[in-house]
Structures are given as C-alpha cells and as structure tokens.
Design a protein around this motif. Structure first.
Motif, mmCIF file in Angstrom:
data_model
loop_
_atom_site.group_PDB
_atom_site.id
_atom_site.type_symbol
_atom_site.label_atom_id
_atom_site.label_comp_id
_atom_site.label_asym_id
_atom_site.label_seq_id
_atom_site.Cartn_x
_atom_site.Cartn_y
_atom_site.Cartn_z
ATOM 1 N N GLN A 209 0.832 -1.201 0.000
ATOM 2 C CA GLN A 209 0.000 0.000 0.000
ATOM 3 C C GLN A 209 0.867 1.253 0.000
ATOM 4 O OE1 GLN A 209 -2.948 -0.002 3.084
ATOM 5 N NE2 GLN A 209 -3.805 1.970 2.496
ATOM 6 N N LYS B 58 -2.025 -1.025 -4.900
ATOM 7 C CA LYS B 58 -3.271 -1.316 -4.192
ATOM 8 C C LYS B 58 -3.775 -2.735 -4.456
ATOM 9 C CE LYS B 58 -4.931 3.441 -3.857
ATOM 10 N NZ LYS B 58 -6.052 4.372 -4.132
ATOM 11 N N LYS C 100 -4.425 -5.320 -1.468
ATOM 12 C CA LYS C 100 -5.736 -5.943 -1.262
ATOM 13 C C LYS C 100 -5.605 -7.455 -1.169
ATOM 14 C CE LYS C 100 -10.358 -6.289 -3.285
ATOM 15 N NZ LYS C 100 -11.225 -5.909 -4.430
ATOM 16 N N GLU D 137 -6.655 -9.626 2.112
ATOM 17 C CA GLU D 137 -7.698 -10.648 2.001
ATOM 18 C C GLU D 137 -7.186 -12.020 2.458
ATOM 19 O OE1 GLU D 137 -8.956 -10.358 -2.037
ATOM 20 O OE2 GLU D 137 -10.449 -8.790 -1.625
ATOM 21 N N LEU E 174 -8.515 -2.635 4.403
ATOM 22 C CA LEU E 174 -9.307 -2.884 3.193
ATOM 23 C C LEU E 174 -10.403 -1.850 3.020
ATOM 24 C CD1 LEU E 174 -9.705 -6.780 3.225
ATOM 25 C CD2 LEU E 174 -8.687 -5.420 1.398
ATOM 26 N N LEU F 294 -9.018 1.260 1.250
ATOM 27 C CA LEU F 294 -8.411 1.173 -0.087
ATOM 28 C C LEU F 294 -9.349 1.771 -1.144
ATOM 29 C CD1 LEU F 294 -6.689 -2.319 -0.186
ATOM 30 C CD2 LEU F 294 -5.609 -0.079 -0.119
#
Length: 265
Positions: A230, A235, A239, A243, A262, A265
């Motif tokens: 990040q 991005k 992510k 996740e 999250l 984002l």
C-alpha cells in the motif's frame, strides 16, 4: 471632420482622468509639449491630435505592462504557496506513516514481552535453566536459546534496534534449522520496516510467509506485506495480502487490522 472632433473629445476626456502629482513635461511630439498641471491633477496636452493620441496609447500601454507584471508576480507567488502546501501535506503524511510504524513496533514488543512472562510462569520454564526465549518454545541447544534471547533482549531491554538487526541475521545463519528462525525473520522484517527499509523488510516477511506456513507470525507477516504494498502504491497487491489475512486468519488481531485497511483502499 466630425470624426476628428469626436476623437479629440474622447482623447481629452481620457487624458483629464489620468492623475498626476507634479508639473513636468512628459514628451515632445512634433514640437508640441505635454505639460502636467499640479493645480487640479489634469493633463493639459498641446500639439496635434495625432500626437496626443499617441501619447495616450503609450500611457495606456505602460499601465497595461505594469498590470501584466503585477499579475505575473501574483501568479508566481500563488505557485510558490501551492508548492509549499504540497510539501506540508507530504511531510504530514510521512510523519503519520512513521508514527504508525513506530506504534506497530511497540505493539509487537508488548506481545513478545507478554509471551515471555507467560512462558516464565509455566512449569517447563521454571524447570529450565536457560533464559526464557520469546517464543515459549525451547531448544535442547542452550547456545541456541541464549543466542536468540540475546538478540531479542537487544530490542526489549537495550532498545538497541540497529544492533539487533545483525544479531538476528547472525542467528539465522548460525542456526538455520532452529524453531526460532520464523520469529527471527519476523523480527528482522519489523526492525527493517521501522527503519523504512521496505525492500529488506519485504524480503524477510515473504520468506516467513512462503517457508513457514504454520508459523503463528504468518498472519502478521501477510499484514505487513499488505502495508508495504500500500505504501508503494500497489493497491492490488495490498488488497490481495489483506484478504489472505482476513480469510486465512479471521479471528486474529491481524485480520481486524487488515479489514480496517481494506475499508480504506
């Protein structure tokens, strides 16, 4: 003829509107001088209509040039203000990121310290003559235990983070099969991350994630990889890492932090 009178009238009206503070000759055109009157601030031109029109044009052009110069200065100042504002915003963001990294390091230190205290109170720890390692898992090699504890104490007790980095690196090299190695990689990643060495930190966290899938620090390593991605503006990668944490370790504190990240984002 009417047009000439009309031009002369307009010219005279404009000239009388120009403020002047002292009586002085302005120029000579075709033998006719233009004198500035100090009594009422009016301009009293002499000479032909063409001369007076030319004088008026020069006066207006001079004022336009002054206005253009002033506007250019204003634009330049505005650009400088915008640049300074951008620099302040960037510095504010960097300070925020630095504070966040420091906060996370202190959280990790607290976790390790708590683990040490819990391990010290366990029967196994009480019966062991070796110092209490940060993981609570003991090796039969006392030199290994002492080497790992020495590296951890450089962080927890001595607060010598720069010295702790080569200590953990040396431990991994000397005891590559140790059960402490996954944690050593995490410590190294955290210390390097706190020094803004993203590439070095990323390498340590990736090693932990790929080589030690059963390590209790894997969720935290994935979280840190997401944070690094990040910060680097990736991005999509961030992510993906977040996740993996939320799906693979839903009940962990790392999953809560990943979920918060999250959502931003």
């Amino acid at each position: 003829m009417k047009c000439m009178y009309k031009t002369a009238a307009v010219t005279a009206a404009l000239l009388f509107q120009l403020p002047v503070h002292a009586e002085a000759p302005v120029s000579e055109l075709g033998g006719g001088a233009v004198t500035l009157s100090g009594n009422n601030g009016a301009i009293v031109p002499s000479g032909s209509v063409e001369d007076r029109v030319a004088l008026l044009e020069r006066t207006l052009n001079a004022r336009l040039r002054i206005q253009a110069d002033l506007q250019q200065q204003v634009d330049s100042l505005q650009q400088e203000v915008d640049e300074l504002r951008g620099q302040l915003e960037q510095q504010g963001y960097q300070m925020q990121q630095s504070e966040e990294r420091q906060r996370q390091l202190y959280q990790e230190l607290d976790k390790v310290n708590s683990a040490q205290q819990q391990a010290a109170s366990a029967p196994a720890a009480a019966s062991s003559a070796a110092p209490v390692p940060a993981t609570g898992n003991y090796s039969s090699n006392q030199d290994e235990n002492q080497a790992y504890d020495a590296a951890v104490n450089m962080v927890l007790k001595e607060k010598n983070y720069d010295k702790a980095i080569p200590a953990f690196q040396g431990f991994i090299k000397q005891y590559p099969e140790s059960s402490y190695v996954p944690n050593a990689h995490y410590w190294l990643g955290q210390l390097l991350f706190n020094k803004s060495d993203r590439a070095g930190a990323k390498g340590q966290f990736q090693t932990l994630v790929s080589k030690y899938p059963k390590s209790p620090k894997r969720a935290d390593a994935l979280l840190k990889l997401g944070m690094i991605a990040q910060l680097e503006g990736k991005k999509g990668d961030a992510k993906s890492y977040y996740e993996q944490v939320t799906k693979g370790y839903p009940n962990s504190s790392a999953a809560q932090l990943a979920q918060q990240a999250l959502s931003k984002l």
